[in-house]
Design a protein around this motif. Structure first.
Motif, PDB file in Angstrom:
ATOM      1  N   CYS A   3      22.472   3.884  31.701  1.00  0.00           N
ATOM      2  CA  CYS A   3      21.845   2.493  31.722  1.00  0.00           C
ATOM      3  C   CYS A   3      22.043   1.846  30.388  1.00  0.00           C
ATOM      4  CB  CYS A   3      20.385   2.664  31.995  1.00  0.00           C
ATOM      5  SG  CYS A   3      19.318   3.511  30.728  1.00  0.00           S
ATOM      6  N   LEU A  34      17.652  -2.161  31.131  1.00  0.00           N
ATOM      7  CA  LEU A  34      16.751  -1.479  32.065  1.00  0.00           C
ATOM      8  C   LEU A  34      15.631  -0.749  30.988  1.00  0.00           C
ATOM      9  CD1 LEU A  34      15.983   0.110  34.627  1.00  0.00           C
ATOM     10  CD2 LEU A  34      17.123   1.929  33.736  1.00  0.00           C
ATOM     11  N   CYS A  56      18.587   3.784  41.959  1.00  0.00           N
ATOM     12  CA  CYS A  56      18.963   2.849  41.117  1.00  0.00           C
ATOM     13  C   CYS A  56      18.415   1.360  41.332  1.00  0.00           C
ATOM     14  CB  CYS A  56      20.582   2.741  41.114  1.00  0.00           C
ATOM     15  SG  CYS A  56      21.441   4.207  40.518  1.00  0.00           S
ATOM     16  N   THR A  68      16.422  -1.230  38.645  1.00  0.00           N
ATOM     17  CA  THR A  68      16.694  -2.384  38.519  1.00  0.00           C
ATOM     18  C   THR A  68      15.939  -3.350  39.013  1.00  0.00           C
ATOM     19  OG1 THR A  68      18.994  -1.636  38.785  1.00  0.00           O
ATOM     20  CG2 THR A  68      18.607  -3.954  38.818  1.00  0.00           C
ATOM     21  N   ILE A 114      21.312  -5.691  33.347  1.00  0.00           N
ATOM     22  CA  ILE A 114      20.715  -4.326  33.694  1.00  0.00           C
ATOM     23  C   ILE A 114      21.716  -3.576  34.447  1.00  0.00           C
ATOM     24  CG2 ILE A 114      18.987  -3.192  35.089  1.00  0.00           C
ATOM     25  CD1 ILE A 114      17.449  -6.199  34.792  1.00  0.00           C
ATOM     26  N   THR A 115      22.197  -2.382  33.791  1.00  0.00           N
ATOM     27  CA  THR A 115      22.998  -1.467  34.374  1.00  0.00           C
ATOM     28  C   THR A 115      22.185  -0.210  34.621  1.00  0.00           C
ATOM     29  OG1 THR A 115      25.017  -2.541  33.172  1.00  0.00           O
ATOM     30  CG2 THR A 115      25.077  -0.244  34.191  1.00  0.00           C
ATOM     31  N   THR A 116      22.337   0.453  35.757  1.00  0.00           N
ATOM     32  CA  THR A 116      21.891   1.673  36.193  1.00  0.00           C
ATOM     33  C   THR A 116      22.627   2.551  37.197  1.00  0.00           C
ATOM     34  OG1 THR A 116      19.657   0.343  36.448  1.00  0.00           O
ATOM     35  CG2 THR A 116      19.764   2.581  37.294  1.00  0.00           C
TER      36      THR A 116
END
Length: 68
Positions: A11, A15, A43, A47, A59-61
């Protein structure tokens, strides 16, 4: 190697900085996501929590679980 019932979370700080107010709260949130058998849903939930808390960064999950 991942063992059964283990997962990897990749992530961005978008996040971790926004999804929870403390490391303890983030741990609880991650355990909730880990219990979800639908990785996509987990995910999305993480987010969404970061966005609800301000989402002031990208935001990367990504969650990876082994298939046995």
């Amino acid at each position: 190697d991942l063992l059964p019932n283990e997962a990897v979370l990749l992530c961005s700080d978008g996040l971790t900085d926004y999804a929870a107010s403390s490391h303890y709260a983030l741990g609880e949130l991650l355990m909730k996501a880990h219990r979800d058998n639908d990785i996509s849903s987990a995910c999305s939930m993480l987010t969404q929590r970061a966005n609800e808390a301000g989402g002031g960064d990208n935001i990367t999950t990504v969650i990876a679980k082994p298939i046995f």
